[in-house]
Design a protein around this motif. Structure first.
Motif, mmCIF file in Angstrom:
data_model
loop_
_atom_site.group_PDB
_atom_site.id
_atom_site.type_symbol
_atom_site.label_atom_id
_atom_site.label_comp_id
_atom_site.label_asym_id
_atom_site.label_seq_id
_atom_site.Cartn_x
_atom_site.Cartn_y
_atom_site.Cartn_z
ATOM 1 N N LEU A 160 50.728 3.220 24.167
ATOM 2 C CA LEU A 160 49.649 3.697 23.301
ATOM 3 C C LEU A 160 49.614 2.942 21.977
ATOM 4 C CD1 LEU A 160 49.817 7.531 23.949
ATOM 5 C CD2 LEU A 160 48.038 5.944 24.676
ATOM 6 N N THR A 161 50.773 2.660 21.419
ATOM 7 C CA THR A 161 50.836 1.908 20.168
ATOM 8 C C THR A 161 50.218 0.524 20.345
ATOM 9 O OG1 THR A 161 52.809 3.104 19.478
ATOM 10 C CG2 THR A 161 52.387 1.005 18.392
ATOM 11 N N GLU A 162 50.515 -0.103 21.456
ATOM 12 C CA GLU A 162 49.951 -1.427 21.729
ATOM 13 C C GLU A 162 48.435 -1.358 21.840
ATOM 14 O OE1 GLU A 162 50.128 -4.881 25.160
ATOM 15 O OE2 GLU A 162 51.819 -3.507 24.946
ATOM 16 N N ILE A 181 46.427 0.917 20.556
ATOM 17 C CA ILE A 181 45.854 1.258 19.255
ATOM 18 C C ILE A 181 45.792 0.030 18.355
ATOM 19 C CG2 ILE A 181 46.283 2.544 17.115
ATOM 20 C CD1 ILE A 181 47.366 4.814 18.932
ATOM 21 N N THR A 182 46.845 -0.770 18.360
ATOM 22 C CA THR A 182 46.854 -1.950 17.487
ATOM 23 C C THR A 182 45.865 -3.015 17.951
ATOM 24 O OG1 THR A 182 48.776 -2.827 18.668
ATOM 25 C CG2 THR A 182 49.195 -1.643 16.616
ATOM 26 N N ASP A 195 54.622 6.021 24.618
ATOM 27 C CA ASP A 195 54.348 5.803 23.195
ATOM 28 C C ASP A 195 54.156 4.314 22.888
ATOM 29 O OD1 ASP A 195 54.403 8.485 22.678
ATOM 30 O OD2 ASP A 195 56.356 8.468 21.664
ATOM 31 N N ALA A 196 54.993 3.480 23.482
ATOM 32 C CA ALA A 196 54.877 2.031 23.259
ATOM 33 C C ALA A 196 53.553 1.498 23.807
ATOM 34 C CB ALA A 196 56.049 1.305 23.910
ATOM 35 N N LYS A 225 59.019 7.516 25.594
ATOM 36 C CA LYS A 225 59.129 6.302 24.774
ATOM 37 C C LYS A 225 58.284 5.172 25.365
ATOM 38 C CE LYS A 225 62.378 4.686 21.837
ATOM 39 N NZ LYS A 225 63.638 4.959 21.295
ATOM 40 N N LEU A 241 48.437 0.441 11.787
ATOM 41 C CA LEU A 241 49.831 0.666 11.427
ATOM 42 C C LEU A 241 50.171 0.145 10.037
ATOM 43 C CD1 LEU A 241 51.569 -0.155 14.812
ATOM 44 C CD2 LEU A 241 50.925 2.060 13.904
#
Length: 73
Positions: free
Chosen positions: A49-51, A53-54, A46-47, A43, A61
């Motif tokens: 990587l999400t940051e 990517i954005t 994932d957080a 988790k 997203l």
């Protein structure tokens, strides 16, 4: 299926958490980590990587916009 709510209910009823974890084959460490809200390594990654990517793709997203012009006739 998660057994943590069952263990929590057993604890609230005054039963032994150690015994409930043994019977359900769950480590007490995992039970208390989940109960205290400590995120797992997956988790956390994932957080991160999400940051990233954005930052690179701000619209990554967002849902695509469908307009009449973009639809085939």
């Amino acid at each position: 299926m998660t057994v943590h709510p069952f263990i929590e209910a057993e604890k609230a009823a005054g039963h032994n958490v150690k015994r409930a974890c043994e019977l359900l084959q769950v480590s007490r460490t995992a039970y208390y980590a989940r109960r205290n809200g400590v995120p797992g390594p997956r988790k956390v990654r994932d957080a991160e990587l999400t940051e990233k990517i954005t930052i690179v793709h701000p619209s990554a997203l967002a849902a695509p916009t469908v307009t009449r012009a973009s639809m085939p006739s």
